[in-house]
Design a protein around this motif. Structure first.
Motif, PDB file in Angstrom:
ATOM      1  N   PHE A  33     -10.069 -14.286  -8.132  1.00 56.75           N
ATOM      2  CA  PHE A  33     -10.609 -14.923  -9.325  1.00 56.75           C
ATOM      3  C   PHE A  33     -11.735 -14.075  -9.911  1.00 56.75           C
ATOM      4  CE2 PHE A  33     -12.612 -16.692  -5.530  1.00 56.75           C
ATOM      5  CZ  PHE A  33     -13.974 -16.595  -5.792  1.00 56.75           C
ATOM      6  N   LEU A  34     -12.086 -14.361 -11.162  1.00 54.66           N
ATOM      7  CA  LEU A  34     -13.251 -13.780 -11.807  1.00 54.66           C
ATOM      8  C   LEU A  34     -14.419 -14.750 -11.667  1.00 54.66           C
ATOM      9  CD1 LEU A  34     -11.585 -12.602 -15.153  1.00 54.66           C
ATOM     10  CD2 LEU A  34     -12.025 -11.214 -13.113  1.00 54.66           C
ATOM     11  N   LEU A  35     -15.628 -14.235 -11.692  1.00 55.45           N
ATOM     12  CA  LEU A  35     -16.789 -15.119 -11.669  1.00 55.45           C
ATOM     13  C   LEU A  35     -16.982 -15.755 -13.043  1.00 55.45           C
ATOM     14  CD1 LEU A  35     -19.495 -13.199  -9.614  1.00 55.45           C
ATOM     15  CD2 LEU A  35     -17.547 -14.548  -8.828  1.00 55.45           C
ATOM     16  N   SER A  36     -17.551 -16.933 -13.050  1.00 53.74           N
ATOM     17  CA  SER A  36     -17.910 -17.599 -14.308  1.00 53.74           C
ATOM     18  C   SER A  36     -19.356 -17.252 -14.655  1.00 53.74           C
ATOM     19  CB  SER A  36     -17.767 -19.113 -14.174  1.00 53.74           C
ATOM     20  OG  SER A  36     -18.780 -19.624 -13.320  1.00 53.74           O
ATOM     21  N   TYR A  37     -19.732 -17.572 -15.868  1.00 50.92           N
ATOM     22  CA  TYR A  37     -21.104 -17.346 -16.318  1.00 50.92           C
ATOM     23  C   TYR A  37     -22.098 -18.131 -15.459  1.00 50.92           C
ATOM     24  CZ  TYR A  37     -25.165 -17.574 -19.478  1.00 50.92           C
ATOM     25  OH  TYR A  37     -26.422 -17.520 -20.023  1.00 50.92           O
ATOM     26  N   ALA A  78     -19.658 -10.433 -24.876  1.00 51.37           N
ATOM     27  CA  ALA A  78     -18.352 -11.020 -25.185  1.00 51.37           C
ATOM     28  C   ALA A  78     -17.406  -9.944 -25.686  1.00 51.37           C
ATOM     29  CB  ALA A  78     -18.488 -12.115 -26.221  1.00 51.37           C
ATOM     30  N   SER A  79     -16.132 -10.133 -25.377  1.00 45.52           N
ATOM     31  CA  SER A  79     -15.096  -9.213 -25.836  1.00 45.52           C
ATOM     32  C   SER A  79     -13.890 -10.013 -26.290  1.00 45.52           C
ATOM     33  CB  SER A  79     -14.689  -8.264 -24.703  1.00 45.52           C
ATOM     34  OG  SER A  79     -13.579  -7.469 -25.080  1.00 45.52           O
ATOM     35  N   SER A  80     -13.174  -9.471 -27.261  1.00 44.51           N
ATOM     36  CA  SER A  80     -11.929 -10.121 -27.680  1.00 44.51           C
ATOM     37  C   SER A  80     -10.962 -10.127 -26.509  1.00 44.51           C
ATOM     38  CB  SER A  80     -11.315  -9.375 -28.869  1.00 44.51           C
ATOM     39  OG  SER A  80     -10.966  -8.053 -28.490  1.00 44.51           O
ATOM     40  N   ALA A  81     -10.110 -11.121 -26.479  1.00 45.38           N
ATOM     41  CA  ALA A  81      -9.203 -11.305 -25.341  1.00 45.38           C
ATOM     42  C   ALA A  81      -8.264 -10.129 -25.131  1.00 45.38           C
ATOM     43  CB  ALA A  81      -8.401 -12.588 -25.520  1.00 45.38           C
ATOM     44  N   TYR A 110     -18.174 -11.255 -20.724  1.00 48.62           N
ATOM     45  CA  TYR A 110     -18.125 -10.209 -19.707  1.00 48.62           C
ATOM     46  C   TYR A 110     -19.540  -9.741 -19.404  1.00 48.62           C
ATOM     47  CZ  TYR A 110     -18.882  -6.307 -23.037  1.00 48.62           C
ATOM     48  OH  TYR A 110     -19.410  -5.440 -23.971  1.00 48.62           O
ATOM     49  N   VAL A 111     -19.731  -9.171 -18.215  1.00 45.03           N
ATOM     50  CA  VAL A 111     -21.019  -8.628 -17.802  1.00 45.03           C
ATOM     51  C   VAL A 111     -21.113  -7.208 -18.342  1.00 45.03           C
ATOM     52  CG1 VAL A 111     -22.473  -7.985 -15.841  1.00 45.03           C
ATOM     53  CG2 VAL A 111     -21.051 -10.046 -15.723  1.00 45.03           C
ATOM     54  N   GLY A 112     -22.184  -6.920 -19.072  1.00 45.85           N
ATOM     55  CA  GLY A 112     -22.342  -5.599 -19.649  1.00 45.85           C
ATOM     56  C   GLY A 112     -22.598  -4.529 -18.603  1.00 45.85           C
ATOM     57  N   TYR A 113     -22.470  -3.272 -19.005  1.00 43.52           N
ATOM     58  CA  TYR A 113     -22.647  -2.164 -18.071  1.00 43.52           C
ATOM     59  C   TYR A 113     -24.056  -2.151 -17.482  1.00 43.52           C
ATOM     60  CZ  TYR A 113     -25.338   0.289 -21.656  1.00 43.52           C
ATOM     61  OH  TYR A 113     -26.288   0.631 -22.574  1.00 43.52           O
ATOM     62  N   TRP A 126     -15.108  -8.337 -16.666  1.00 41.80           N
ATOM     63  CA  TRP A 126     -14.755  -9.671 -17.159  1.00 41.80           C
ATOM     64  C   TRP A 126     -15.380 -10.797 -16.341  1.00 41.80           C
ATOM     65  CZ3 TRP A 126     -13.001 -10.375 -21.760  1.00 41.80           C
ATOM     66  CH2 TRP A 126     -11.993  -9.586 -22.337  1.00 41.80           C
ATOM     67  N   GLU A 127     -15.733 -11.879 -17.042  1.00 38.98           N
ATOM     68  CA  GLU A 127     -15.970 -13.187 -16.441  1.00 38.98           C
ATOM     69  C   GLU A 127     -14.792 -14.074 -16.829  1.00 38.98           C
ATOM     70  OE1 GLU A 127     -19.885 -14.664 -17.664  1.00 38.98           O
ATOM     71  OE2 GLU A 127     -20.490 -12.565 -17.940  1.00 38.98           O
ATOM     72  N   ARG A 128     -14.619 -15.188 -16.155  1.00 40.39           N
ATOM     73  CA  ARG A 128     -13.498 -16.073 -16.499  1.00 40.39           C
ATOM     74  C   ARG A 128     -13.886 -17.080 -17.595  1.00 40.39           C
ATOM     75  NH1 ARG A 128     -15.168 -18.483 -11.570  1.00 40.39           N
ATOM     76  NH2 ARG A 128     -15.557 -20.732 -11.753  1.00 40.39           N
TER      77      ARG A 128
END
Length: 326
Positions: free
Chosen positions: A236-240, A311-314, A301-304, A287-289
Motif C-alpha cells: 500500500f501507499l501511505l496516506s497524508y 499534488a500531481s495529476s493522476a 505526493y511527498v515532494g523530493y 505517491w501517497e494514496r
C-alpha cells in the motif's frame, strides 16, 4: 476400600515414573485425584505423595520437561526467537524480520526483540532485498503494532516503508481521482499486478494483509464530507494523515484527518506545513494514496524535499514507495 489401596507397592509412585504427553486438562485431573488420595490416606503415605508430586511440579516449572507441553512448531519458534534476539536488528534477514514482527504482535513491549526493533526504527536502519528485475529495494521500519490485520485477528507487529526510488508509475490512466485509492490502477498493480510481481517469493509469503482507511470517493469540493472506507492491502501507499500529526485541511475537509494515524517513525519529525521534512527525503517525490482535497484530478505526493502536501495529476508518473506489514 481404603483409597490408599490403589497406589503401587510401597504407597508412592517410583521416582523414575514421569508424566509425559498429558494435556493441561489431564494435569488438572491428576492434581484433583492426588488431592483426594491425600485426604483419605494416612499421614505417612500422604507425606510421600506430597514429596513425589512436588518433584514432578518442580520439574515442569523449572523447564526440564517443559518442552513436553509444546508442539514441534512452538519449539521451533522458541529456537528461532533466540537467534533473532541474539542479533543486532540491522543484521536481521527477511525470515528474522518476520519472526520479530510475529513475536511483537504477540507480546507487545514485552517481546524479547521489541527494544531492538524500536531502536532500529528510531535510527532509520535500512534493510534490503533483491527484486525480480535484479534491482535492490531498501526499506525501513516505520511502525510497531500500528496496523490492523485485515482478518481482524489483531495488529501487524511491524510496518515497513520502501526508501528506494526504483519503482515508478502513474496513479490512473486518466486524470481522475474518482474511486480514490480503492479503484486506482496503481493499487491493482501493487496487490496483484506488475509491482506485486516484482517482489521475491519468500517476501510474498510473509506479508500480512492489513486494513487501510481512505477517502475512496474522490477529491474536489463535491466530496468534502466524504467518509473513509477500508480496503485490504498487501502492498500500500501511505496516506497524508499517516505522515503528518494534523491535517491543515481538517476544517474544510474532515476526511483528511481520518485516513489512519501518523506512523511512529514520523512523530516529532514531520510537520503539516510546507517545510522540508528531512526524514522523508529519498531524492525523489513519491505517491501517497490520498486524493487531493480540492481537485478531482489529483492525488497527493511527498515532494523530493519531504514536503507531504504536493499534488500531481493522476496520469503523472511518480515514484512508488510500497509499504507493507509482517
Amino acid at each position: 476400600m481404603h483409597a490408599a489401596a490403589f497406589l503401587p507397592r510401597g504407597g508412592v509412585a517410583r521416582k523414575t515414573a514421569r508424566l509425559r504427553g498429558q494435556s493441561i486438562i489431564e494435569y488438572v485431573l491428576i492434581i484433583a485425584v492426588v488431592g483426594l488420595v491425600i485426604v483419605f490416606a494416612g499421614p505417612g503415605v500422604a507425606g510421600g505423595i506430597r514429596n513425589q508430586f512436588n518433584q514432578v511440579t518442580n520439574t515442569v516449572d523449572s523447564g526440564t520437561d517443559g518442552d513436553n507441553f509444546m508442539s514441534a512448531e512452538e519449539k521451533a519458534y522458541r529456537e528461532a526467537m533466540k537467534t533473532v534476539a541474539s542479533k543486532d536488528a540491522k543484521d536481521w534477514r527477511l525470515d528474522e524480520q518476520k519472526a520479530a514482527a510475529t513475536d511483537i504482535a504477540k507480546n507487545g513491549t514485552s517481546s524479547v526483540v521489541y527494544a531492538k526493533a524500536k531502536a532500529a526504527m528510531d535510527a532509520g536502519t535500512k534493510f534490503s532485498m533483491q527484486l525480480a528485475n535484479g534491482k535492490t529495494l531498501e526499506y525501513r521500519i516505520i511502525g510497531i503494532n500500528h496496523d490492523d490485520l485485515a482478518d481482524d485477528s489483531g495488529k501487524a507487529g511491524l510496518t515497513f516503508l520502501t526508501t528506494s526510488a526504483i519503482i515508478s508509475s502513474r496513479m490512473n490512466a486518466t486524470d481522475t481521482s474518482a474511486g480514490g485509492w480503492e479503484k486506482s490502477e496503481l493499487r491493482q498493480k501493487m496487490n496483484s499486478g506488475e509491482i506485486w510481481n516484482l517482489m521475491p517469493g519468500d517476501f510474498k509469503s510473509k506479508v500480512k494483509p492489513v486494513k487501510k482507511l481512505t477517502n475512496n470517493v474522490g477529491g474536489g469540493n463535491a466530496n468534502k464530507n466524504a467518509a473513509v472506507t477500508a480496503t485490504s492491502d498487501k502492498l500500500f501507499l501511505l496516506s497524508y494523515s499517516e505522515i503528518v500529526p494534523t491535517s491543515h485541511w481538517a476544517s474544510g475537509y474532515p476526511w483528511t484527518s481520518s485516513e489512519g494515524t501518523e506512523y511512529e517513525a514520523f512523530r516529532g519529525k514531520v510537520t503539516n506545513s510546507d517545510s522540508v521534512n528531512a526524514c522523508l527525503l529519498i531524492g525523489s517525490g513519491w505517491w501517497e494514496r490520498s486524493v487531493h482535497p480540492s481537485y478531482s484530478a489529483y492525488f497527493l505526493y511527498v515532494g523530493y524535499n519531504g514536503e507531504p502536501s504536493n499534488a500531481s495529476s493522476a496520469t503523472g508518473t511518480t515514484c512508488v514507495c510500497p509499504a507493507w506489514c509482517f
